[in-house]
Write a protein that holds these residues in place. Structure first.
Motif, PDB file in Angstrom:
ATOM      1  N   CYS A  85      37.556  39.608  39.931  1.00  0.00           N
ATOM      2  CA  CYS A  85      37.801  40.880  40.616  1.00  0.00           C
ATOM      3  C   CYS A  85      37.059  42.015  39.916  1.00  0.00           C
ATOM      4  N   THR A  86      36.631  42.998  40.714  1.00  0.00           N
ATOM      5  CA  THR A  86      35.954  44.171  40.184  1.00  0.00           C
ATOM      6  C   THR A  86      36.556  45.423  40.818  1.00  0.00           C
ATOM      7  N   SER A  87      35.984  46.572  40.487  1.00  0.00           N
ATOM      8  CA  SER A  87      36.466  47.823  41.072  1.00  0.00           C
ATOM      9  C   SER A  87      36.164  47.918  42.562  1.00  0.00           C
ATOM     10  N   PRO A 122      41.622  37.020  38.649  1.00  0.00           N
ATOM     11  CA  PRO A 122      41.364  38.283  37.941  1.00  0.00           C
ATOM     12  C   PRO A 122      40.001  38.354  37.286  1.00  0.00           C
ATOM     13  N   VAL A 166      38.104  42.322  45.577  1.00  0.00           N
ATOM     14  CA  VAL A 166      39.295  41.559  45.204  1.00  0.00           C
ATOM     15  C   VAL A 166      39.031  40.119  45.617  1.00  0.00           C
ATOM     16  N   GLU A 213      41.117  47.430  41.753  1.00  0.00           N
ATOM     17  CA  GLU A 213      41.733  46.851  40.566  1.00  0.00           C
ATOM     18  C   GLU A 213      43.249  46.978  40.645  1.00  0.00           C
ATOM     19  N   ASP A 233      41.345  51.842  45.188  1.00  0.00           N
ATOM     20  CA  ASP A 233      41.389  51.289  43.845  1.00  0.00           C
ATOM     21  C   ASP A 233      41.655  49.791  43.932  1.00  0.00           C
TER      22      ASP A 233
END
Length: 437
Positions: A230-232, A227, A235, A201, A199
């Motif tokens: 950033c995606t799923s 932020p 990072v 996120e 994960d």
């Protein structure tokens, strides 16, 4: 990322994964056995189980869940031969990367619903671990960043491994002698925490929390995340260059001692004050900057403890430092997840008093946390107390850094270094006067 129940993954997929794991372990088991026999015949101290390269190949073939085990073991040079730990250390940031085509496809897919944010992107990884690759990039506004990219397809493999171990725990829990052990709860918490490394996120959020919580530590640096980028599956964080590995032979004694105390101070602050446990402080995630400061680059395997567990673990730790085995025993009894019908609390108290007396005040070079934890768990098993699974996380965190600390400074006192942190929090079980001892 939530774990998928085994029944939803499908028997064919689980069977294939089980067959793969079994065949790899059987093949390498035979190889290790043959090498051990040959080494004994040659009367050679090398070979057999000391073949670190073979361990690396086996864990790599088994997949990311097993590579993680190798990463953690690589820190224990005090317990394993040098040729094994040196080989395993390659698993921290030099695992074989996916092809450029797969990496590029994964990154572009993660930004498919938004404008491409990078002016430059270096597809050759700076580092490659069990979960992700790390790349240098430059944003459109000229900001140099590091991009952590989740390995393509890793989620399916780790979900299957999670389902397989869940089935194994279920079978163990069905054995008459083990029916009272909370195997399913242990697997849900420990295995689930390992799975949550997927994960990204959550990892980006954890990096921000750690950075904020340790902001007053001048010798600890954690990169800021971006932020909005950033995606799923990625990072994006500030790029920190000119980092050095933790290698004691390359550092003077003063730098080594400062690094050790910075690591311990950060770990204790997270654990005892913030209730956050970083279980992955291996050399692939820990570096020194040009000024000798500690840099923490990763927050994937980070756990937030419940308040009762945070307090209980801190209470146990400080009473162990004070040599109060009776209070340590009472804390374990009060916080136990389950107690057997024939639980012998008095026998447990006597055994733990002896164990704590031996450990209290011991320096790094004399104290063996792995041995202490093993004896503690054996006492719990023998006398019928089953701990809350969350207690495994602080112990794992300390076990990972213990090997490095022993190598850098055998004279550091684990327990004494914790006292300044413990003084700054409310400890209802310990009188304030005791903290000054």
């Amino acid at each position: 990322m939530r774990a998928i129940p085994a029944r939803l993954i499908g028997l064919p997929q689980l069977s294939l994964r089980c067959g793969r794991v079994s065949s790899v372990m059987l093949g390498y088991g035979l190889s290790f056995s043959a090498s051990a026999i040959a080494a004994r015949l040659r009367r050679s101290p090398n070979g057999g189980l000391r073949n670190g390269d073979r361990w690396v190949r086996m864990l790599t073939h088994l997949g990311p869940s097993y590579i993680k085990i190798g990463q953690l073991l690589s820190t224990r040079r005090d317990l394993l031969p040098d040729d094994v730990t040196q080989a395993l250390s390659r698993l921290t940031d030099a695992v074989r990367p996916p092809s450029r085509r797969r990496i590029e496809r994964a990154v572009r897919r993660s930004y498919r619903n938004r404008p491409w944010p990078f002016r430059e992107f270096h597809w050759e990884p700076l580092a490659c671990g069990s979960i992700a690759t790390v790349h240098e990039a430059v944003t459109h506004d000229g900001c140099r960043v590091a991009v952590k990219v989740r390995r393509p397809g890793i989620d399916r493999m780790m979900q299957r491994d999670f389902a397989l171990t869940a089935s194994m725990m279920g079978m163990l829990g069905g054995l008459p002698a083990l029916r009272q052990m909370p195997f399913r709860l242990m697997h849900a918490q420990v295995g689930g925490a390992i799975l949550r490394q997927l994960d990204f996120e959550a990892e980006a959020a954890s990096l921000t929390v750690l950075r904020d919580n340790l902001a007053d530590f001048e010798n600890v640096r954690i990169p800021a995340t971006l932020p909005e980028l950033c995606t799923s599956e990625t990072v994006v964080m500030e790029y920190i260059g000119d980092l050095r590995r933790f290698e004691p032979d390359e550092l003077d004694i003063g730098t080594r001692r400062a690094a050790v105390r910075a690591v311990l101070a950060a770990v204790y602050e997270m654990l005892f004050v913030d209730g956050i446990v970083h279980c992955d402080m291996h050399p692939g995630n820990l570096y020194l900057d040009p000024d000798g400061g500690l840099v923490i680059l990763d927050a994937g395997f980070v756990i937030r403890l419940s308040e009762p567990v945070r307090r209980s673990f801190a209470d146990f730790f400080i009473n162990m430092a004070l040599g109060d085995g009776s209070m340590c025993a009472q804390i374990v009894i009060d916080s136990a997840a389950q107690m057997a019908d024939d639980c012998d609390t008095e026998g447990f108290r006597a055994g733990l008093r002896t164990l704590v007396e031996e450990a209290s005040g011991a320096k790094s070079g004399d104290f063996d946390l792995a041995r202490f934890a093993g004896r503690l768990f054996e006492l719990q098993r023998r006398f019928g107390l089953y701990p809350v699974p969350e207690f495994a996380f602080p112990l794992l965190s300390l076990l990972v850094i213990e090997g490095m600390i022993k190598e850098f400074d055998a004279d550091v006192d684990f327990q004494a270094e914790a006292m300044p942190v413990l003084r700054r929090r409310n400890l209802p079980r310990v009188a304030a006067a005791n903290l000054e001892r």
